[in-house]
Design an enzyme around this catalytic site. Structure first.
Site, PDB file in Angstrom:
ATOM      1  N   ASP A 268     125.850 111.733 -87.935  1.00 53.49           N
ATOM      2  CA  ASP A 268     125.845 112.390 -89.243  1.00 53.49           C
ATOM      3  C   ASP A 268     125.960 111.356 -90.363  1.00 53.49           C
ATOM      4  O   ASP A 268     125.314 111.479 -91.404  1.00 53.49           O
ATOM      5  CB  ASP A 268     127.005 113.386 -89.343  1.00 53.49           C
ATOM      6  CG  ASP A 268     126.936 114.464 -88.265  1.00 53.49           C
ATOM      7  OD1 ASP A 268     125.814 114.862 -87.905  1.00 53.49           O
ATOM      8  OD2 ASP A 268     128.002 114.874 -87.781  1.00 53.49           O
TER       9      ASP A 268
ATOM     10  N   HIS B 202     130.694 118.607 -86.409  1.00 53.03           N
ATOM     11  CA  HIS B 202     129.451 117.973 -85.980  1.00 53.03           C
ATOM     12  C   HIS B 202     128.414 119.027 -85.584  1.00 53.03           C
ATOM     13  O   HIS B 202     127.785 118.950 -84.546  1.00 53.03           O
ATOM     14  CB  HIS B 202     129.726 117.030 -84.811  1.00 53.03           C
ATOM     15  CG  HIS B 202     128.536 116.255 -84.341  1.00 53.03           C
ATOM     16  ND1 HIS B 202     127.805 115.431 -85.168  1.00 53.03           N
ATOM     17  CD2 HIS B 202     127.950 116.170 -83.118  1.00 53.03           C
ATOM     18  CE1 HIS B 202     126.826 114.875 -84.478  1.00 53.03           C
ATOM     19  NE2 HIS B 202     126.887 115.323 -83.226  1.00 53.03           N
TER      20      HIS B 202
END
Length: 352
Positions: free
Chosen positions: A188, A215
């Site tokens: 990310d 996530h």
């Protein structure tokens, strides 16, 4: 950190002699080096898969690794033989089959878990849950037995749930140490940096963007208000960048048209985080990465934020810092989704 990992392709080459042996279930090859860095064993569980193979390559290139243990249910001896021919420091051993899992784990300092099935078009991370949760539970049971003090880097999705599953497994085994369990959210961060650099027209190598939350989808919250170098982006740009970061996995799944998910970029991100863990273990100061860990920075039991790494794993979970109004609002909106995923993982782990 990133440049050192890449530079190791050139700088870690040393004179070596190698001996190897193989069978249908495992293969080992040793490279000898006079390097004075500490001996560190890294185990990759799921090493024959789409993430595992490039991750094995990247860890073989890392000069901090002295032993590289590659495990999967099948195919691992071939992967191990392949990467063992690379003239870097580490001894490589490949293990296939559950009967060899203990040997693969014994003495590991860092265990990286990319094992599991990949996401396919139309499949959410939640759809992966039942299969991958069972795999993670089994692997963590073995970790608790064979290398209870290792730093565990969880890549297997859905990370929002698999990290709580691992925590519960370790608690039952009496080996849980919150400082040693990490959900790898580095991809990310990698995506946020890349997308921000493109929009802001700045050198991506100089960009830093913290990413907090979880996530998966809306639980991913890149803090573009804290991004450096600063850029005068509009609110619309920030929202679009946030959405693209959240949907980065789907973007890859759709681009591969049903033939895969984010494997290469995930392997890179996994190698970056493992490198940070190794540096922390070796006493390198001020090693900071974002990770999904047990946390009290919010009311949620697990949360991703910046973490300082040290000789025992998590040295300090850092605060969130100043948030924009948009980020504050988004943070509150993601909490129910993240809490639900955490509770789902805990419930699964405690079913039997």
């Amino acid at each position: 950190m990133r440049t050192s990992l890449v530079r190791s392709v050139q700088s870690a080459i040393a004179r070596s002699s190698r001996s190897s042996s193989s069978s249908s279930t495992y293969v080992c090859a040793r490279a000898y080096s006079s390097d004075s860095v500490p001996e560190r064993k890294v185990a990759v569980l799921g090493a024959a898969g789409g993430i595992g193979q490039p991750l094995a390559l990247l860890m073989k290139l890392n000069p901090l690794v002295s032993k590289l243990s590659l495990y999967d249910i099948a195919g691992t001896p071939g992967v191990a033989a392949d990467v063992s021919h690379i003239n870097t420091r580490s001894e490589v051993c490949g293990y296939a089959g559950e009967e060899h899992l203990g040997k693969a784990l014994e003495g590991a300092d860092v265990v990286i878990i990319p094992a599991g099935v990949p996401r396919k078009p139309g499949m959410t991370r939640d759809d992966l849950f039942n299969i991958n949760a069972g795999i993670v539970k089994s692997l963590c049971t073995a970790i608790a037995k064979y290398c209870p003090h290792a730093l565990v880097n969880m890549i297997s999705n859905p990370v929002n749930s698999t990290v709580p599953i691992a925590a519960e497994v370790f608690k039952k085994a009496g080996t849980y140490d919150e400082k040693r369990l990490f959900g790898v959210t580095t991809l990310d961060v990698v995506r946020a940096k890349t997308f921000y650099a493109g929009k802001a027209n700045v050198n991506v190598a100089e960009v830093n963007v913290p990413v907090i939350g979880g996530h998966a989808g809306i639980t991913i919250l890149p803090l573009f208000s804290q991004a450096t170098p600063k850029a005068n982006l509009s609110d619309e740009d920030i929202k679009a960048l946030t959405k693209r970061t959240q949907d980065g996995g789907t973007e890859v799944v759709e681009a591969k048209a049903g033939k895969g998910s984010a494997t290469l970029s995930m392997a890179y991100a996994g190698a970056i985080f493992a490198d940070a863990c190794l540096k922390g273990l070796n006493g390198v100061p001020d090693v900071v990465e974002c990770s999904y860990v047990q946390s009290n920075v919010t009311e949620l039991p697990f949360f991703a934020s910046k973490v300082r790494l040290g000789k025992t794993g998590v040295e300090e979970v850092l605060g969130l810092g100043p948030l924009s109004d948009y980020e504050k609002e988004t943070l509150e909106s993601l909490k129910p989704e993240l809490l639900s995923s955490i509770e789902k993982g805990i419930k699964f782990a405690n079913q039997s």
